[in-house]
Motif scaffolding. Structure first.
Motif, mmCIF file in Angstrom:
data_model
loop_
_atom_site.group_PDB
_atom_site.id
_atom_site.type_symbol
_atom_site.label_atom_id
_atom_site.label_comp_id
_atom_site.label_asym_id
_atom_site.label_seq_id
_atom_site.Cartn_x
_atom_site.Cartn_y
_atom_site.Cartn_z
ATOM 1 N N LEU A 151 5.771 -9.243 -7.506
ATOM 2 C CA LEU A 151 5.039 -8.480 -6.490
ATOM 3 C C LEU A 151 5.674 -8.644 -5.107
ATOM 4 O O LEU A 151 5.844 -7.669 -4.377
ATOM 5 N N PHE A 179 4.747 -6.312 -1.951
ATOM 6 C CA PHE A 179 3.296 -6.510 -1.926
ATOM 7 C C PHE A 179 2.949 -7.810 -1.213
ATOM 8 O O PHE A 179 3.696 -8.791 -1.272
ATOM 9 N N THR A 181 0.570 -11.058 -1.121
ATOM 10 C CA THR A 181 -0.215 -11.838 -2.070
ATOM 11 C C THR A 181 -0.527 -13.208 -1.471
ATOM 12 O O THR A 181 0.093 -13.621 -0.501
ATOM 13 N N GLN A 186 -4.010 -10.098 -4.654
ATOM 14 C CA GLN A 186 -3.074 -9.060 -4.222
ATOM 15 C C GLN A 186 -3.773 -8.122 -3.262
ATOM 16 O O GLN A 186 -4.952 -7.815 -3.426
ATOM 17 N N TYR A 245 -4.532 -4.544 -1.980
ATOM 18 C CA TYR A 245 -4.573 -3.144 -2.389
ATOM 19 C C TYR A 245 -5.020 -2.358 -1.156
ATOM 20 O O TYR A 245 -5.305 -2.937 -0.118
ATOM 21 N N TYR A 292 -2.705 8.072 -10.706
ATOM 22 C CA TYR A 292 -2.995 7.062 -11.721
ATOM 23 C C TYR A 292 -1.828 6.961 -12.709
ATOM 24 O O TYR A 292 -1.364 5.860 -13.015
ATOM 25 N N TYR A 295 0.298 4.500 -8.929
ATOM 26 C CA TYR A 295 -0.011 4.314 -7.502
ATOM 27 C C TYR A 295 -1.490 4.042 -7.248
ATOM 28 O O TYR A 295 -1.832 3.436 -6.231
ATOM 29 N N ASP A 344 -5.230 2.721 -9.016
ATOM 30 C CA ASP A 344 -5.811 2.021 -10.160
ATOM 31 C C ASP A 344 -7.164 2.575 -10.575
ATOM 32 O O ASP A 344 -7.530 2.498 -11.734
ATOM 33 N N TYR A 381 -5.593 2.247 -4.088
ATOM 34 C CA TYR A 381 -4.146 2.398 -4.247
ATOM 35 C C TYR A 381 -3.488 1.047 -4.468
ATOM 36 O O TYR A 381 -3.746 0.088 -3.746
ATOM 37 N N ASN A 382 -2.619 0.994 -5.460
ATOM 38 C CA ASN A 382 -1.873 -0.203 -5.822
ATOM 39 C C ASN A 382 -0.429 -0.002 -5.346
ATOM 40 O O ASN A 382 0.481 0.229 -6.132
ATOM 41 N N LYS A 404 -5.609 -10.486 -9.028
ATOM 42 C CA LYS A 404 -4.674 -9.741 -9.882
ATOM 43 C C LYS A 404 -5.053 -9.925 -11.344
ATOM 44 O O LYS A 404 -5.217 -11.035 -11.824
#
Length: 185
Positions: A66, A71, A73, A88, A90, A123, A127, A129, A146-147, A180
């Motif tokens: 990640l 990302f 975290t 994480q 989002y 999805y 992008y 979840d 959004y991920n 996560k």
């Protein structure tokens, strides 16, 4: 086993049709054993190719992957279970009632179909979840989580929704942290 018997029968027929002297029972048995070994070996090789051992990733590996993708975290140790929990970031997009609501029924239905297709695409591409509307008729119409690694990316994806482009919806995005891999229940 059927392949072995079939191969043995074919081999026996082949030998019995030859004009030369016939093979002894001992030779046929030796050939049959060789064919049987080949079949068993191929079955073992085929079955080994099919079975894959799934090794779960460690929290450290997931965190490294990640982080490499950009990302944010952090992790902590749960005092009760002593498990390491990976958090994480989002981005939660709130879909709000927009200023342009004067579309006729046909235009509204077409925009809704395009909106649903957009959310499905988000999805499918990984992008987003989860998405869904609220159950009341308030100013907040729904959410999409959004991920993606940045607010800028989430904002760009959310604002590419046909409902937003048409002015029927507005977007408000906030960073949101979640564990996560924790599923909805």
């Amino acid at each position: 086993m059927k392949k072995f018997i079939f191969a043995l029968i074919l081999f026996s027929l082949f030998l019995s049709c030859k004009d030369e002297s016939k093979a002894s029972v001992l030779e046929i048995n030796e050939d049959a054993k060789a064919i049987s070994k080949e079949i068993k070996d191929s079955v073992v090789v085929e079955s080994e190719a099919i079975i894959e051992k799934v090794v779960p990733k460690t929290t450290k590996q997931i965190k490294e992957e990640l982080t490499a993708k950009g990302f944010k975290t952090f992790d902590y140790v749960d005092k009760k279970t002593q498990d390491t929990i990976l958090m994480q970031q989002y981005f939660m997009a709130f879909l709000k009632r927009g200023p342009i609501r004067g579309q006729n029924e046909e235009e509204s239905a077409e925009l809704q179909a395009l909106h649903i297709a957009h959310l499905k695409k988000m999805y499918d591409l990984g992008y987003a979840d989860i998405s869904g509307p609220f159950g009341d008729d308030g100013n907040l119409r729904g959410i999409t989580i959004y991920n993606v690694p940045t607010l800028k990316m989430a904002d760009s994806l959310a604002n590419s929704d046909p409902m937003v482009i048409a002015g029927r919806l507005n977007i408000e995005i906030h960073p949101w942290w979640a564990g996560k891999g924790f599923p909805l229940r």
